[in-house]
Design a protein around this motif. Structure first.
Motif, short mmCIF file in Angstrom:
data_model
loop_
_atom_site.label_atom_id
_atom_site.label_comp_id
_atom_site.label_asym_id
_atom_site.label_seq_id
_atom_site.Cartn_x
_atom_site.Cartn_y
_atom_site.Cartn_z
N PRO A 57 20.97 -1.14 -27.39
CA PRO A 57 22.30 -0.53 -27.48
C PRO A 57 22.16 0.91 -28.00
N GLY A 58 22.84 1.82 -27.35
CA GLY A 58 22.77 3.23 -27.75
C GLY A 58 21.78 4.04 -26.93
N THR A 59 21.08 3.38 -25.98
CA THR A 59 20.17 4.13 -25.12
C THR A 59 20.99 5.08 -24.24
N ARG A 60 20.36 6.16 -23.83
CA ARG A 60 21.03 7.11 -22.93
C ARG A 60 20.88 6.71 -21.47
N MET A 61 20.04 5.75 -21.20
CA MET A 61 19.83 5.34 -19.80
C MET A 61 21.03 4.54 -19.33
N SER A 96 13.57 1.66 -31.51
CA SER A 96 13.53 0.29 -30.97
C SER A 96 12.24 -0.45 -31.28
N ASN A 97 11.16 0.28 -31.50
CA ASN A 97 9.85 -0.31 -31.77
C ASN A 97 9.36 -1.21 -30.62
N LEU A 98 9.80 -0.89 -29.41
CA LEU A 98 9.37 -1.66 -28.23
C LEU A 98 8.08 -1.08 -27.68
N THR A 99 7.32 -1.93 -27.03
CA THR A 99 6.16 -1.52 -26.26
C THR A 99 6.42 -1.94 -24.82
N TRP A 100 6.16 -1.05 -23.88
CA TRP A 100 6.44 -1.31 -22.47
C TRP A 100 5.39 -2.25 -21.86
N PRO A 119 17.99 8.33 -30.26
CA PRO A 119 17.53 7.75 -31.53
C PRO A 119 17.36 6.23 -31.43
N ALA A 120 18.24 5.58 -30.65
CA ALA A 120 18.17 4.12 -30.50
C ALA A 120 16.85 3.70 -29.85
N LYS A 158 4.37 2.91 -26.23
CA LYS A 158 5.51 2.68 -27.11
C LYS A 158 6.75 3.33 -26.49
N ALA A 159 7.87 2.64 -26.53
CA ALA A 159 9.12 3.17 -26.00
C ALA A 159 9.53 4.42 -26.78
N GLY A 160 10.02 5.41 -26.07
CA GLY A 160 10.50 6.63 -26.70
C GLY A 160 9.40 7.58 -27.11
N ASP A 161 8.23 7.45 -26.46
CA ASP A 161 7.07 8.23 -26.89
C ASP A 161 6.39 8.97 -25.74
#
Length: 148
Positions: free
Chosen positions: A122-126, A101-105, A96-97, A85-88
């Motif tokens: 939108p709002g990612t730090r990357m 996002s609820n994305l899976t890589w 926070p974005a 899961k993205a952000g995990d």
């Protein structure tokens, strides 16, 4: 002490942003090699990397990401990232974005992310501007799949 922290942050961000620009490489032969016999035709390249070798396109990723599990640089480790899961990633403070996002890589999501992360989330730090070449993205994803 605060000024030192500000300076350190400024230097780190400058280096990270500089890495995102990509460097042009001069593929011209050296002057002293010009008189040599004609070179053999270049071997066909494949976008899929060997399990132990990162593709050239992954070079910019290494500017901010480690491939060793648990090692955080500017960004989180990419070891074992495919299928998660993205952000995990434990130990990394994601935006926070990205957390929301609820994305899976998986492969399709990674392809969209590598093409333009700021458009996908939108709002990612990357701050990576993205990889326009689909073959290079495919090579990066194939390599990421080898990182366990």
């Amino acid at each position: 002490m605060i000024k030192l922290a500000d300076l350190s942050l400024t230097v780190a961000l400058s280096l990270a942003l500089a890495a995102c620009g990509g460097a042009k490489q001069d593929n011209a032969p050296a002057a002293d090699n010009a008189a040599q016999a004609p070179a053999a035709p270049a071997a066909e390249t494949t976008p899929v990397a060997a399990a132990d070798a990162a593709p050239a396109a992954f070079g910019i990723c290494k500017s901010c990401h480690a491939v060793e599990k648990g090692k955080t640089l500017i960004g989180p480790s990419l070891a074992g990232i495919v299928g998660t899961k993205a952000g995990d990633v434990a130990g990394y403070d994601f935006s926070p974005a990205l957390k929301a996002s609820n994305l899976t890589w998986d492969e399709p999501t990674l392809d969209k992310w590598l093409e333009n992360p700021m458009k996908l989330v939108p709002g990612t730090r990357m701050t990576y501007a993205g990889q326009a070449d689909p073959e290079k993205r495919k090579a990066i994803i194939a390599y990421l799949k080898t990182l366990k």
